[in-house]
Design a protein around this motif. Sequence first.
Motif, PDB file in Angstrom:
ATOM      1  N   ALA A  61     -33.814   2.730 -32.623  1.00 39.22           N
ATOM      2  CA  ALA A  61     -33.816   1.993 -33.886  1.00 39.22           C
ATOM      3  C   ALA A  61     -35.139   2.269 -34.583  1.00 39.22           C
ATOM      4  O   ALA A  61     -36.192   2.295 -33.948  1.00 39.22           O
ATOM      5  CB  ALA A  61     -33.639   0.503 -33.636  1.00 39.22           C
ATOM      6  N   ASN A  80     -23.643   6.923 -32.031  1.00 38.24           N
ATOM      7  CA  ASN A  80     -23.259   7.197 -33.420  1.00 38.24           C
ATOM      8  C   ASN A  80     -23.097   5.904 -34.211  1.00 38.24           C
ATOM      9  O   ASN A  80     -23.482   5.841 -35.380  1.00 38.24           O
ATOM     10  CB  ASN A  80     -21.978   8.024 -33.468  1.00 38.24           C
ATOM     11  N   THR A  81     -22.554   4.869 -33.589  1.00 35.24           N
ATOM     12  CA  THR A  81     -22.396   3.579 -34.261  1.00 35.24           C
ATOM     13  C   THR A  81     -23.757   2.955 -34.552  1.00 35.24           C
ATOM     14  O   THR A  81     -23.973   2.408 -35.644  1.00 35.24           O
ATOM     15  CB  THR A  81     -21.531   2.627 -33.417  1.00 35.24           C
ATOM     16  N   ALA A  82     -24.696   3.049 -33.634  1.00 35.51           N
ATOM     17  CA  ALA A  82     -26.047   2.510 -33.858  1.00 35.51           C
ATOM     18  C   ALA A  82     -26.722   3.235 -35.018  1.00 35.51           C
ATOM     19  O   ALA A  82     -27.365   2.602 -35.869  1.00 35.51           O
ATOM     20  CB  ALA A  82     -26.886   2.624 -32.586  1.00 35.51           C
ATOM     21  N   GLU A  84     -25.161   4.759 -37.473  1.00 35.16           N
ATOM     22  CA  GLU A  84     -24.431   4.327 -38.669  1.00 35.16           C
ATOM     23  C   GLU A  84     -24.915   2.969 -39.158  1.00 35.16           C
ATOM     24  O   GLU A  84     -25.150   2.779 -40.358  1.00 35.16           O
ATOM     25  CB  GLU A  84     -22.934   4.259 -38.370  1.00 35.16           C
ATOM     26  N   GLU A  85     -25.067   2.018 -38.252  1.00 35.55           N
ATOM     27  CA  GLU A  85     -25.517   0.675 -38.635  1.00 35.55           C
ATOM     28  C   GLU A  85     -26.894   0.712 -39.279  1.00 35.55           C
ATOM     29  O   GLU A  85     -27.143   0.048 -40.289  1.00 35.55           O
ATOM     30  CB  GLU A  85     -25.490  -0.249 -37.422  1.00 35.55           C
ATOM     31  N   GLU A  86     -27.814   1.505 -38.715  1.00 33.67           N
ATOM     32  CA  GLU A  86     -29.148   1.609 -39.315  1.00 33.67           C
ATOM     33  C   GLU A  86     -29.077   2.282 -40.682  1.00 33.67           C
ATOM     34  O   GLU A  86     -29.711   1.833 -41.637  1.00 33.67           O
ATOM     35  CB  GLU A  86     -30.112   2.380 -38.405  1.00 33.67           C
ATOM     36  N   ARG A  88     -26.592   2.335 -42.812  1.00 29.56           N
ATOM     37  CA  ARG A  88     -25.999   1.392 -43.775  1.00 29.56           C
ATOM     38  C   ARG A  88     -27.023   0.330 -44.187  1.00 29.56           C
ATOM     39  O   ARG A  88     -27.138  -0.011 -45.357  1.00 29.56           O
ATOM     40  CB  ARG A  88     -24.757   0.730 -43.175  1.00 29.56           C
ATOM     41  N   ARG A  89     -27.752  -0.167 -43.208  1.00 28.82           N
ATOM     42  CA  ARG A  89     -28.757  -1.206 -43.488  1.00 28.82           C
ATOM     43  C   ARG A  89     -29.858  -0.691 -44.415  1.00 28.82           C
ATOM     44  O   ARG A  89     -30.341  -1.409 -45.296  1.00 28.82           O
ATOM     45  CB  ARG A  89     -29.343  -1.705 -42.164  1.00 28.82           C
ATOM     46  N   ARG A  96     -20.883  11.030 -40.066  1.00 30.48           N
ATOM     47  CA  ARG A  96     -20.589  10.811 -38.644  1.00 30.48           C
ATOM     48  C   ARG A  96     -19.624  11.884 -38.169  1.00 30.48           C
ATOM     49  O   ARG A  96     -18.508  11.988 -38.671  1.00 30.48           O
ATOM     50  CB  ARG A  96     -20.004   9.418 -38.460  1.00 30.48           C
ATOM     51  N   ARG A 102     -15.645   7.129 -41.676  1.00 29.91           N
ATOM     52  CA  ARG A 102     -16.849   6.302 -41.766  1.00 29.91           C
ATOM     53  C   ARG A 102     -18.025   7.043 -42.394  1.00 29.91           C
ATOM     54  O   ARG A 102     -19.164   6.596 -42.313  1.00 29.91           O
ATOM     55  CB  ARG A 102     -17.194   5.790 -40.375  1.00 29.91           C
TER      56      ARG A 102
END
Length: 145
Positions: A61, A80-82, A84-86, A88-89, A96, A102
């Motif tokens: 992160a 990949n989800t982690a 993506e979340e960062e 987006r934030r 991806r 996504r």
Amino acid sequence: MSRFPLFIDLAGRRAVVVGGGAVGLRRAAVLARFGAQVTVISPALSGPLPEGTYLPRPYQAGDLAGAFLAVAAAGDSAVNTAVEEEARRLGVLFNRADDRRRCDFFFPAVCLGEGLVAGVAGDGSDHRKTAEAARRIRLVLEELS
């Protein structure tokens, strides 16, 4: 869903690629070819780094701080989800490798000619058709050179 083809100046902009496998390195090479400052983050690389900076460790992160765009190609859905979340934030453009639904943008088949760039992107249903279209466009661009 169709996508609007948008050409962006990447010169000097930071691009982070998470994943050092074939897909990640191929995407890193395309980004570097268009002037992005590429950072590849991965515990290992499956081949030579095309250009840029290599961080030989897992994604953490905060790795997307200051990035213009990010690519998640880790080969691990949770990683990949982690990423993506960062992304987006932080409002970072995101791609991806394992789930095109996504993505903010797709990687086209890039076709270069003298002073010309074309990109071909399909809907994912027929990769051969997309590759053949790109091959034909490359031939036309070669003829124009």
